[in-house]
Design an enzyme around this catalytic site. Structure first.
Site, mmCIF file in Angstrom:
data_model
loop_
_atom_site.group_PDB
_atom_site.id
_atom_site.type_symbol
_atom_site.label_atom_id
_atom_site.label_comp_id
_atom_site.label_asym_id
_atom_site.label_seq_id
_atom_site.Cartn_x
_atom_site.Cartn_y
_atom_site.Cartn_z
ATOM 1 N N HIS A 96 -64.449 9.535 -17.019
ATOM 2 C CA HIS A 96 -65.145 10.095 -15.860
ATOM 3 C C HIS A 96 -66.096 9.047 -15.293
ATOM 4 O O HIS A 96 -66.674 8.245 -16.027
ATOM 5 C CB HIS A 96 -65.912 11.358 -16.261
ATOM 6 C CG HIS A 96 -66.430 12.134 -15.096
ATOM 7 N ND1 HIS A 96 -67.573 11.783 -14.407
ATOM 8 C CD2 HIS A 96 -65.946 13.243 -14.473
ATOM 9 C CE1 HIS A 96 -67.772 12.648 -13.427
ATOM 10 N NE2 HIS A 96 -66.798 13.541 -13.439
ATOM 11 N N GLU A 169 -60.991 10.512 -8.572
ATOM 12 C CA GLU A 169 -62.327 10.976 -8.193
ATOM 13 C C GLU A 169 -63.099 9.808 -7.581
ATOM 14 O O GLU A 169 -63.698 9.012 -8.302
ATOM 15 C CB GLU A 169 -63.068 11.560 -9.401
ATOM 16 C CG GLU A 169 -62.953 10.754 -10.697
ATOM 17 C CD GLU A 169 -64.138 10.947 -11.624
ATOM 18 O OE1 GLU A 169 -64.822 11.961 -11.494
ATOM 19 O OE2 GLU A 169 -64.381 10.056 -12.445
#
Length: 254
Positions: A96, A169
């Site tokens: 992430h 992302e």
């Protein structure tokens, strides 16, 4: 036809009691959900025990936000794959952008985590990739993202891809309220799918799940999911309240 994977990432929010309450509302709300939609919740490590009791035996998958690439040892503050499996964790988010930024995780570390995760019986590993605003403004988006894909999947066999979910992302859209347009997101997702075809095969590319993450909400999710190469969403803020997450889920599963 690829399924749609909608994963709520709760980051560093909620006590275990609060997380279990939200999870219960979500479980109850998706009891009769369309089989083509997979719902996932990702609480903090400290909430896994209580949330597991809520999600076990339901159609909601339980995830963890990170893990070590070591199975045990002197790794202060980290958590091993086997420890996550004790709590019934179905999937793990790896790479992430916040872990890359705040914890200093690089492609090499993330690849080690992917390879370790594949040695354990998780249903899925979510590998996150994405560019910063500076990289986008310099026209480096595809170079950066595809390099992260290649490095993250190094030494991963095609047979393992059925357990890999990729999540694009853009860093500049994480928690900022900004989001890529559906066209911008689709451009990157298509490039990722073509990269998978180049690295593995057309069949692998056709079947791999690629989520979008970055300020996804009830107003933009339908447009994003309408694009050919966007197969779901990694959702932060809009997944923290059961009602808003359920609105997103219901909009896609109708």
């Amino acid at each position: 036809m690829r399924k749609v994977f909608l994963a709520g990432n709760w980051k560093m929010h909620y006590t275990s009691v609060e997380a279990a309450d939200v999870a219960k509302q979500i479980v109850d709300g998706v009891y009769n959900i369309n089989n083509n939609v997979v719902v996932m919740v990702t609480p903090t490590f400290t909430s896994l025990c209580k949330v597991c009791r809520v999600t076990k035996g339901t159609n909601v998958l339980l995830g963890a936000q990170n893990m070590s690439y070591e199975n045990s040892g002197a790794r202060t503050s980290e958590i091993a794959p086997s420890m996550l499996l004790e709590f019934g964790v179905d999937y793990v988010i790896l790479g992430h952008s916040e872990c890359r930024t705040y914890l200093g995780e690089n492609d090499e570390i993330i690849n080690k985590k992917v390879l370790t995760g594949l040695k354990h019986p998780f249903k899925y590993l979510i590998l996150c990739v994405g560019e910063t605003l500076e990289e986008r403004e310099k026209g480096k988006t595809l170079d950066v993202v595809l390099n992260q894909v290649r490095n993250g999947l190094a030494s991963v066999y095609e047979s393992d891809l059925q357990r890999i979910i990729l999540a694009y992302e853009p860093v500049w859209a994480i928690g900022t309220g900004k989001t890529a347009t559906k066209e911008e997101a689709q451009e990157v997702h298509k490039a990722i799918r073509l990269e998978i075809q180049s690295l593995y095969s057309k069949s692998a590319a056709d079947n791999i799940i690629i989520q979008y993450g970055g300020s996804v909400n009830v107003d933009n999710v339908e447009g994003l999911m309408g694009e050919n190469d966007i197969d779901g969403a990694l959702i932060g803020g809009a997944s923290l309240k059961a009602d808003s997450f359920l609105k997103i889920i219901n909009k896609i599963s109708k």
